[in-house]
Design a protein around this motif. Structure first.
Motif, PDB file in Angstrom:
ATOM      1  N   PRO A  18       0.724  -1.026   0.054  1.00 51.77           N
ATOM      2  CA  PRO A  18       0.005   0.050  -0.063  1.00 51.77           C
ATOM      3  C   PRO A  18       0.877   1.340   0.024  1.00 51.77           C
ATOM      4  CG  PRO A  18      -0.515  -1.552   1.885  1.00 51.77           C
ATOM      5  CD  PRO A  18       0.734  -1.867   1.283  1.00 51.77           C
TER       6      PRO A  18
ATOM      7  N   ASN B 194      -8.009  -4.699   4.840  1.00 56.53           N
ATOM      8  CA  ASN B 194      -7.712  -3.776   4.045  1.00 56.53           C
ATOM      9  C   ASN B 194      -6.304  -4.003   3.445  1.00 56.53           C
ATOM     10  OD1 ASN B 194     -10.013  -2.423   4.632  1.00 56.53           O
ATOM     11  ND2 ASN B 194      -8.878  -1.157   5.928  1.00 56.53           N
TER      12      ASN B 194
ATOM     13  N   THR C 231      -5.585  -4.646  -0.476  1.00 53.55           N
ATOM     14  CA  THR C 231      -4.567  -3.684  -1.380  1.00 53.55           C
ATOM     15  C   THR C 231      -3.401  -4.487  -2.158  1.00 53.55           C
ATOM     16  OG1 THR C 231      -4.912  -1.955   0.026  1.00 53.55           O
ATOM     17  CG2 THR C 231      -2.832  -1.906  -1.269  1.00 53.55           C
TER      18      THR C 231
ATOM     19  N   ASN D 159      -3.208  -4.376  -6.195  1.00 52.45           N
ATOM     20  CA  ASN D 159      -1.973  -4.034  -6.912  1.00 52.45           C
ATOM     21  C   ASN D 159      -1.389  -5.123  -7.362  1.00 52.45           C
ATOM     22  OD1 ASN D 159      -2.318  -1.544  -5.794  1.00 52.45           O
ATOM     23  ND2 ASN D 159      -0.922  -2.034  -4.131  1.00 52.45           N
TER      24      ASN D 159
END
Length: 131
Positions: free
Chosen positions: A32, A118, A122, A126
């Motif tokens: 992140p 979370n 992410t 990605n």
């Protein structure tokens, strides 16, 4: 505690995705935006820290060619694994999702569930950055 990221379709073969995920330095690409620190410790281990969070070291624990990569906590203090499940759906297309498994007391589980959900979400999103 068991958590899973949504499935993500990537325009790469399962072999390419697997080879990317077995190289610790590549995880920096997936991190992140709020990563404070990322460091490859050795060929099987990397550590990272998100802003305001303690450092976490992940070590390769298991590889099943082209279908699974298992990373685990390098420390026994908080035992958990993060597994990438890879399925080839076409010659140059794979479906990947991450699963997190950890044994935590109820209080700890309540505190870390949202940040970990979370975080793996992410990482999964990605994966479209895999080159």
């Amino acid at each position: 505690m068991h958590l899973e990221s949504p499935k993500n379709t990537i325009g790469k073969s399962s072999k390419e995705v697997f080879e990317f995920l077995t190289e610790p330095k590549n995880f920096e690409t997936l991190m992140p935006d709020n990563v404070d620190k990322f460091e490859v410790v050795n060929p099987d281990t990397f550590l990272f820290a998100l802003k305001g969070m303690p450092e976490i070291a992940l070590k390769k624990k298991e590889e099943v060619p082209f279908s699974k990569v298992v990373l685990g906590a390098a420390s026994d203090k908080l035992p958990f694994t993060l597994t990438a499940h890879i399925a080839e759906i076409a010659e140059e297309k794979s479906e990947v999702f991450l699963s997190f498994e950890g044994e935590f007391n109820a209080m700890m589980a309540m505190m870390i569930k949202t940040p970990i959900t979370n975080f793996i979400g992410t990482l999964s999103e990605n994966m479209s950055r895999i080159e």
